[in-house]
Design a protein around this motif. Structure first.
Motif, PDB file in Angstrom:
ATOM      1  N   GLU A 128      49.955  80.682  38.290  1.00  0.00           N
ATOM      2  CA  GLU A 128      50.583  79.430  38.899  1.00  0.00           C
ATOM      3  C   GLU A 128      51.502  80.050  40.287  1.00  0.00           C
ATOM      4  N   ALA A 129      51.964  81.297  40.266  1.00  0.00           N
ATOM      5  CA  ALA A 129      52.865  81.874  41.385  1.00  0.00           C
ATOM      6  C   ALA A 129      51.551  82.147  42.359  1.00  0.00           C
ATOM      7  N   SER A 130      50.609  82.693  41.959  1.00  0.00           N
ATOM      8  CA  SER A 130      49.565  83.269  42.790  1.00  0.00           C
ATOM      9  C   SER A 130      49.037  82.122  43.651  1.00  0.00           C
ATOM     10  N   VAL A 131      48.589  80.776  42.877  1.00  0.00           N
ATOM     11  CA  VAL A 131      48.166  79.666  43.571  1.00  0.00           C
ATOM     12  C   VAL A 131      49.150  79.007  44.449  1.00  0.00           C
ATOM     13  N   ALA A 132      50.509  78.924  44.025  1.00  0.00           N
ATOM     14  CA  ALA A 132      51.411  78.552  45.015  1.00  0.00           C
ATOM     15  C   ALA A 132      51.641  79.202  46.304  1.00  0.00           C
ATOM     16  N   ALA A 159      47.622  88.638  46.974  1.00  0.00           N
ATOM     17  CA  ALA A 159      48.189  89.916  46.831  1.00  0.00           C
ATOM     18  C   ALA A 159      49.560  90.058  46.844  1.00  0.00           C
ATOM     19  N   VAL A 160      50.219  89.503  47.776  1.00  0.00           N
ATOM     20  CA  VAL A 160      51.751  89.622  47.870  1.00  0.00           C
ATOM     21  C   VAL A 160      52.411  89.237  46.722  1.00  0.00           C
ATOM     22  N   ALA A 161      51.648  88.149  45.914  1.00  0.00           N
ATOM     23  CA  ALA A 161      52.445  87.693  44.603  1.00  0.00           C
ATOM     24  C   ALA A 161      52.126  88.616  43.547  1.00  0.00           C
ATOM     25  N   ASP A 162      51.278  89.381  43.640  1.00  0.00           N
ATOM     26  CA  ASP A 162      51.039  90.382  42.550  1.00  0.00           C
ATOM     27  C   ASP A 162      51.642  91.773  42.730  1.00  0.00           C
ATOM     28  N   PRO A 163      52.633  91.966  41.875  1.00  0.00           N
ATOM     29  CA  PRO A 163      53.292  93.307  41.893  1.00  0.00           C
ATOM     30  C   PRO A 163      52.193  94.534  41.557  1.00  0.00           C
ATOM     31  N   LEU A 164      51.220  93.891  40.553  1.00  0.00           N
ATOM     32  CA  LEU A 164      50.362  95.197  40.062  1.00  0.00           C
ATOM     33  C   LEU A 164      49.230  95.501  40.843  1.00  0.00           C
ATOM     34  N   ARG A 165      49.121  95.133  42.435  1.00  0.00           N
ATOM     35  CA  ARG A 165      47.889  94.950  43.053  1.00  0.00           C
ATOM     36  C   ARG A 165      47.916  96.522  43.228  1.00  0.00           C
ATOM     37  N   PHE A 166      48.717  97.434  43.335  1.00  0.00           N
ATOM     38  CA  PHE A 166      48.309  98.915  43.711  1.00  0.00           C
ATOM     39  C   PHE A 166      47.757  99.660  42.421  1.00  0.00           C
ATOM     40  N   ASP A 167      47.583  98.966  41.242  1.00  0.00           N
ATOM     41  CA  ASP A 167      47.128  99.647  40.048  1.00  0.00           C
ATOM     42  C   ASP A 167      45.797  99.477  39.965  1.00  0.00           C
TER      43      ASP A 167
END
Length: 414
Positions: A128-132, A159-167
């Motif tokens: 939901e956070a990503s879609v919003a 991407a900005v909503a995903d804190p794990l994007r650099f993993d």
């Protein structure tokens, strides 16, 4: 050397191999050092010999992928386990891609490409956070923004909503893939509110492309089209993704690189050109004057020909077979056949997937840009598969050397 002279047991000298490959003799040895060719000492110990069949396979691959020199610092051909294009057919991990797309959903085909395992009933869910975040970003764009603009902005917002994007570990990247693709679809404004966020990915995408109800037969064509377009070896956008992944860009950024390359009229946007061509043919009732105007203007006919296939594009063949069962596609199909037949008087080119996709978008009441949207959403799965492969390679290996052709230094200060 002529192809018919090459037999299964024939061995070539270094000079013969170089001539067949179109490179210098020292480049042949560079291929050997990189494991792309095997050599054997010639009788008498002077020089090396090479299996003619192996050299011919490498020559065909180089012609297909644009060649390249091993001395540049970049691989002339990227090793991949994902897609093989051969003899007017193509395969995902060794399985015929057209059969796979005909029997499995887009989500299942994507899972197969990512993992080599089939997950029956696979579904993708967007957080939901990503879609919003993606919807807020897309809603802020000007009304005339194109579909690729919206998808690119949605990818950045997600991407900005995903804190794990650099993993970049495999499990996390796969989790990103399963959430990013439905997020991209959910960020697009729906044509119909009913069922816009329910069901398969194809059903959700349909609600954003057509104002008509999602009936099973056309929905199946769309789902198959998505599966057919998941990957196609090192297309321009896929190469851009692998370059980004080589620098260890996170999956969202790698997908953004692919979306940036898609907008060209010779890649993802080709479907929109074919859509407009079919509308023009339907409006005039005859492909003749339409084709004549295209040729007079010096433009190539959209929807025809493909540099990797000498015959009909297998993706087009699969889609046309399904479209023949749709009564509403009859007139668009006839227009597409008219385009192929009329153009054959000028150049014997076969229909490609863009023309087949245009038949679907025209007959379903979609906008011309719908084909570009289908292409970009479908190919996102392939881009992430290639990014995953690249994360397992040596970092920054996609770094060719420039061939400087400017003024010889030193030059005086301006």
């Amino acid at each position: 050397m002529r192809d018919q002279e090459i037999g299964p047991d024939r061995r070539l000298t270094t000079q013969e191999a170089a001539e067949l490959l179109g490179v210098k003799p020292e480049t042949v040895y560079a291929y050997v050092s990189r494991g792309r060719l095997s050599s054997r000492r010639a009788h008498g110990g002077r020089g090396s010999t090479f299996a003619a069949e192996e050299v011919e396979v490498l020559a065909r691959r180089n012609r297909r992928q644009g060649g390249g020199s091993p001395g540049t610092g970049a691989d002339p051909a990227v090793r991949t386990r994902l897609t093989l294009i051969d003899e007017n057919r193509y395969y995902y991990r060794g399985v015929d891609a057209t059969e796979l797309a005909a029997r499995h959903s887009y989500e299942e085909v994507a899972e197969w490409l990512w993992t080599g395992r089939m997950r029956p009933g696979a579904t993708f869910t967007a957080p939901e956070a990503s879609v919003a975040a993606a919807r807020r970003a897309v809603d802020a764009l000007p009304e005339h923004s194109g579909p690729t603009d919206r998808l690119r902005v949605a990818a950045v917002a997600a991407a900005v909503a995903d804190p794990l994007r650099f993993d970049l570990s495999e499990d996390v990247v796969l989790g990103t893939a399963r959430s990013l693709i439905p997020t991209l679809v959910a960020a697009l404004p729906p044509k119909r509110s009913a069922g816009a966020d329910e069901g398969s990915l194809a059903r959700r995408l349909w609600a954003r492309l057509s104002g008509r109800p999602a009936e099973e037969a056309p929905l199946r064509v769309l789902d198959t089209a998505l599966g057919l377009l998941v990957d196609h070896d090192l297309a321009t956008s896929t190469l851009a993704v692998r370059v980004a992944a080589s620098a260890r860009a996170h999956p969202y950024a790698a997908v953004s690189a692919g979306l940036g390359a898609v907008e060209g009229p010779l890649h993802g946007a080709a479907g929109g050109l074919a859509h407009r061509l079919l509308l023009d043919v339907l409006d005039r009732g005859d492909a003749g004057p339409v084709i004549a105007e295209e040729l007079r203007a010096g433009r190539r006919i959209p929807g025809l020909g493909h540099r990797l296939y000498t015959g009909e594009d297998p993706r087009a063949r699969a889609l046309f077979a399904l479209l023949e069962n749709l009564p509403e596609a009859g007139s668009a199909l006839a227009a597409a056949r008219d385009v192929v037949a009329t153009s054959a008087r000028h150049a014997p080119l076969h229909a490609n997937v863009d023309l087949a996709l245009a038949v679907l978008t025209v007959s379903s009441g979609m906008e011309p840009e719908a084909g570009e949207t289908v292409f970009a959403v479908a190919r996102t799965a392939g881009w992430i598969a290639h990014a995953l492969e690249e994360y397992g390679e040596r970092p920054l290996r996609m770094r060719p050397s420039g061939q400087y052709v400017g003024a010889k230094p030193p030059q005086p200060l301006p």
